[in-house]
Design a protein around this motif. Sequence first.
Motif, short mmCIF file in Angstrom:
data_model
loop_
_atom_site.label_atom_id
_atom_site.label_comp_id
_atom_site.label_asym_id
_atom_site.label_seq_id
_atom_site.Cartn_x
_atom_site.Cartn_y
_atom_site.Cartn_z
N MET B 1 0.85 -1.19 0.00
CA MET B 1 0.00 0.00 0.00
C MET B 1 0.88 1.25 0.00
SD MET B 1 -3.16 1.00 0.00
CE MET B 1 -4.06 -0.49 0.43
N ARG B 2 0.46 2.22 -0.75
CA ARG B 2 1.15 3.51 -0.75
C ARG B 2 0.32 4.51 0.05
NH1 ARG B 2 4.69 4.36 -5.23
NH2 ARG B 2 5.16 2.36 -6.23
N THR B 3 0.97 5.34 0.81
CA THR B 3 0.21 6.30 1.62
C THR B 3 -0.61 7.23 0.74
OG1 THR B 3 2.25 7.55 1.76
CG2 THR B 3 1.57 6.37 3.73
N SER B 4 -0.17 7.42 -0.53
CA SER B 4 -0.95 8.30 -1.41
C SER B 4 -2.33 7.71 -1.69
CB SER B 4 -0.20 8.51 -2.73
OG SER B 4 0.14 7.27 -3.31
N ASN B 5 -2.49 6.42 -1.50
CA ASN B 5 -3.80 5.79 -1.67
C ASN B 5 -4.30 5.17 -0.37
OD1 ASN B 5 -6.07 5.09 -3.22
ND2 ASN B 5 -5.32 3.00 -3.42
N PHE B 6 -3.93 5.79 0.76
CA PHE B 6 -4.31 5.22 2.05
C PHE B 6 -4.68 6.36 2.99
CE2 PHE B 6 -3.44 3.25 6.21
CZ PHE B 6 -4.16 2.08 6.05
N LEU B 7 -5.84 6.24 3.60
CA LEU B 7 -6.30 7.31 4.48
C LEU B 7 -5.54 7.25 5.81
CD1 LEU B 7 -8.43 9.59 4.65
CD2 LEU B 7 -9.88 7.98 5.87
N LEU B 8 -4.40 7.93 5.82
CA LEU B 8 -3.55 7.93 7.01
C LEU B 8 -3.89 9.17 7.83
CD1 LEU B 8 -1.15 6.19 8.03
CD2 LEU B 8 0.36 7.87 7.01
N SER B 9 -4.97 9.07 8.59
CA SER B 9 -5.49 10.25 9.28
C SER B 9 -4.94 10.35 10.70
CB SER B 9 -7.01 10.19 9.33
OG SER B 9 -7.57 10.79 8.21
N THR B 10 -3.65 10.63 10.80
CA THR B 10 -3.05 10.74 12.14
C THR B 10 -3.31 12.12 12.73
OG1 THR B 10 -0.98 11.39 11.09
CG2 THR B 10 -1.24 9.07 11.65
N LEU B 11 -3.38 12.15 14.06
CA LEU B 11 -3.60 13.41 14.77
C LEU B 11 -2.41 13.67 15.68
CD1 LEU B 11 -7.24 12.70 16.06
CD2 LEU B 11 -6.59 13.89 13.95
N LYS B 12 -2.01 14.94 15.75
CA LYS B 12 -0.92 15.30 16.65
C LYS B 12 -1.38 15.38 18.10
CE LYS B 12 2.60 17.81 14.12
NZ LYS B 12 2.95 19.12 13.60
N GLU B 13 -2.54 15.98 18.27
CA GLU B 13 -3.03 16.23 19.63
C GLU B 13 -3.80 15.01 20.14
OE1 GLU B 13 -2.13 18.98 21.08
OE2 GLU B 13 -1.17 19.67 19.22
N THR B 14 -3.73 14.80 21.44
CA THR B 14 -4.54 13.75 22.05
C THR B 14 -5.96 14.27 22.25
OG1 THR B 14 -2.62 12.88 23.18
CG2 THR B 14 -4.78 12.28 24.07
N PRO B 15 -6.93 13.60 21.66
CA PRO B 15 -8.31 14.08 21.82
C PRO B 15 -8.71 14.14 23.29
CG PRO B 15 -8.16 12.38 20.13
CD PRO B 15 -6.85 12.40 20.83
#
Lengths: 576, 576
Positions: B1-15
């Motif tokens: 898998m390439r990240t360009s075709n992968f929903l890599l929705s990381t967050l910096k802040e802790t919710p």
Amino acid sequence: MRTSNFLLSTLKETPADAEIISHQLMLRAGMIRKVAAGIYNWLPAGLRVLRKVEKIVREEMDLAGAQEVLMPAVQPAELWQQSGRWEQYGGELLRMSDRHGREFCFGPTHEEVITSLISNEIRSYKQLPATFYQVQTKFRDERRPRFGVMRSREFIMKDAYSFHLDQASLEDTYSKMYQTYTRIFTRLGLHFRAVEADTGSIGGSASHEFHVLADSGEDAIAVCDKFDYAANVELAEALAVGGERPAATQTLEKVDTPGQTTIDAVSEYLKTPVEKTVKTLLVHAAEEGKLVALVLRGDHELNELKAEKHPLVATPLVWASDEEIQQAVGCSPGSIGVVDMTIAVIADRSAANVADFVCGANQDGVHYTGVNWERDCAEPEVYDLRTVVAGDVCARADDTNQDSQLSITRGIEVGHIFQLGTKYSEAMNASCLDNNGKAAIMPMGCYGIGVSRIVASAIEQNHDDRGIIWPEAIAPFQLVITPIGYNKSEQVKSVCDDLYQTLTGLGIEVLLDDRNERPGIMFADADLLGIPHRIVIGEKSLANDKIEYKNRRAEGPEEVPQNGIVEFLTERVLKR
Amino acid sequence: MRTSNFLLSTLKETPADAEIISHQLMLRAGMIRKVAAGIYNWLPAGLRVLRKVEKIVREEMDLAGAQEVLMPAVQPAELWQQSGRWEQYGGELLRMSDRHGREFCFGPTHEEVITSLISNEIRSYKQLPATFYQVQTKFRDERRPRFGVMRSREFIMKDAYSFHLDQASLEDTYSKMYQTYTRIFTRLGLHFRAVEADTGSIGGSASHEFHVLADSGEDAIAVCDKFDYAANVELAEALAVGGERPAATQTLEKVDTPGQTTIDAVSEYLKTPVEKTVKTLLVHAAEEGKLVALVLRGDHELNELKAEKHPLVATPLVWASDEEIQQAVGCSPGSIGVVDMTIAVIADRSAANVADFVCGANQDGVHYTGVNWERDCAEPEVYDLRTVVAGDVCARADDTNQDSQLSITRGIEVGHIFQLGTKYSEAMNASCLDNNGKAAIMPMGCYGIGVSRIVASAIEQNHDDRGIIWPEAIAPFQLVITPIGYNKSEQVKSVCDDLYQTLTGLGIEVLLDDRNERPGIMFADADLLGIPHRIVIGEKSLANDKIEYKNRRAEGPEEVPQNGIVEFLTERVLKR
């Protein structure tokens, strides 16, 4: 798998409440069991098929670059209120309240959830296009669930949703999905057609249904093999029958037709072919209080969907009442005609092409003969108003191909691809930044496959009087070994066990029927369950170094030398 | 898998609303998103993990001979009325009505459905034993859903049900399932314990919970490594502390303890170690209107579950009110004691072992010292009444092994196996014909695994301050390729693309981070997502024919010769 460890719950009798063959066979073969109306258990035999369908669908969706997600079955009312469908969806939406009184529904589809999700996750055009899919249990509270898993309430669907920066990108993904669906149904081994479902306002073909062709299908489809054209019969374009309109040859005459109020009756009474009559139907106009006259050839049927697309006609279509007709044209419904008609007339293409025709005289018991457009009444507005019939010329035909005729076939809708446009993304404000840094509402596509329904439709298309005949790719097992005397003959047992081991090791899905049953029962169960390949192993044939092989689709068995059976089966089962 | 075709929705802040680390990290790593309280979307990164867990569970269940079925999410009320649970289940059962007003629930479990199904499908003891399982979405309307998918309302569970001719067969399958669960959690790469959950009336160990050990676990577990014993702390047997009861050495004395009403206060006031005090607790007796005195050593806690098992004690346990105590013994709760006690006394094993102890004198502000059982008050009935504490001797210990001490650890329940007996099969009349042709009610077992909860509990056990550290078997990807300058250097791009192709072809699940991001961001995302293996490819190291490799669990990176990297990774990733 051995039958001793497999719930092979076959039934001899056809259950009384199963109307269609797939429902009957799924019950008889022990694939499903009813829990409540439209709600089923999948037994091991059925689930094996279902999982194979799922697997093929997943593989092809992955190959197309779609990303699998999993959205919840239980969806909050708020999302459906945002899209407006909480009110619109009606009785099919199964609603519920949680312990705190908050409203939810059991998702019948997931446009709201995915749009809400993606509106938060996708920020930039650089992340587009993106397609997400899931294989999930859905619920539609059908008023009359029936036909087993063909029209159940709880069912399994593959639904996919694509997001785009613009319409061109949507069309591109749509076309990719069209190809993916074609590959999926081809791999499933089904005889199918992609059917034009709507040529909406977006332009182009904004929606296709994929139909498994089967006589029992609920939908009629107009098909032209010459132009690879297929459309729902309700939507297929109907060309004018014949060529140009002939010149007038008869004079206009008023004739008495006492008591003749139907086309057939008038046609017979006046000894005029029904193709030389026209019928005039009055419906409500879009403009309040007015009527519109729709004119069709006597032998053609009005297509209400087409009529509703005409701007002059009220949507949904409302027939004028007898009183309204009397008031507007001064006669009963059976005697309306186009001569001296004072309200707007829209004629179907074929009706507009007839010369010297018969029609009502707007006077009870009286008709005109020898009527001609332009000469006797105003040239009408021409519009495609009728439903196609078998033998109609295909709409794709040009002048050199007038021999391309439509045939009408029946299909079961198992897939649907649709260019949604911005309906949901606008309602839920799903936008992303375009390459100028401006927020743009994302056009969407959606793409569904009825996974559990495919199982039933495959059976509708593939069965005989002995039972199911699975396409190889989705059979619950590929091969059944039927021993004659497994529990009596050491030799039979040992040959069966060895072959079972060897073939399983080669990757063949084998069912070894190690029950202590009569051969007739075992053969009947294997045929009912639809296993594509069968070998029979008994002392008699082993004495001749032979093993009997039979393909489920073949008339009779063939004998294979015992020492060549593994090679033979590898060839037949794995290398088809 | 390439990240360009992968929903890599990381967050910096802790919710802000995520309390436990797994919930925080699943949100931050883009594995899940909340739809409503206790209802989540699984994004691609999360779903990959979930599917791997499912796959391992399925493989091991299949290997154990269990047959997969699929029962509906929506279940008719009638079935739950048959078992009596429609009334009993309470608020956690999400109930709904269909368009015809018929009642249903969203299944939180499937005992009713499977029992009803199997009672119709299995007729003969020859078909037994049989185990059926499914992986299905369930819903429990938790009053307070929290901790993400750890305690969600909609969740995915593997539930299995076994059917038997007799108890011996049930115990056999139970033991097989115990082994299967052990294999599953071992393959998942989790540190876990099978915990005795109940030694019910059926005899033997009728129930085990499987806990993933983690400090954040909601359940306290008493563990003895010496005897491979683990039990829920509420249920672990508590032995008497120390050896035999010493002989009396002190005389009985009545002392004033003005205002001292707690054990600690009395202990300090009298300068007596708390282990030499006993406390007397009055609760309602099973016999209406009577009380029972429960006696524990001052430093021990009453275990209500244990007390409820004593036939003299009312179930559920009801504490005597101040008035009832005053009426029964003539003092306040803080001064009750065993001398001259007129109501039935049950003493914990350790309390019964103390000599020369302090207790209340059934008179406010007065205590006895030097109290001895038998001499000063009746020898009590002895019973296991207290909750074990760390350091207690393991109940499995014998005289030669008094050094086997319990430790208390915390766990997250991810599996539960249970000998149900005939509770459901009796209610729903699920019987089969035994070998005498007589109908026999089938004993049942049930076996659950919280599939979605496993994902969260694996994180609770495997993380650091940079993110998740997946066990290899369930990582969303096995390897991440982090290029330095993928979009700038032709060489880097070409090496990355080639390696991606090669490694994927070898069956390694590779994520190629082809985003145009700074290395720091890519490293942080890979660590957050917890991918076990990482290689970094940049022009600088390529100039030295090197590629940097780092294991997610290792301190630092190592350099690998470029021409040996495929072999190296094959060894590290595939052959562990």
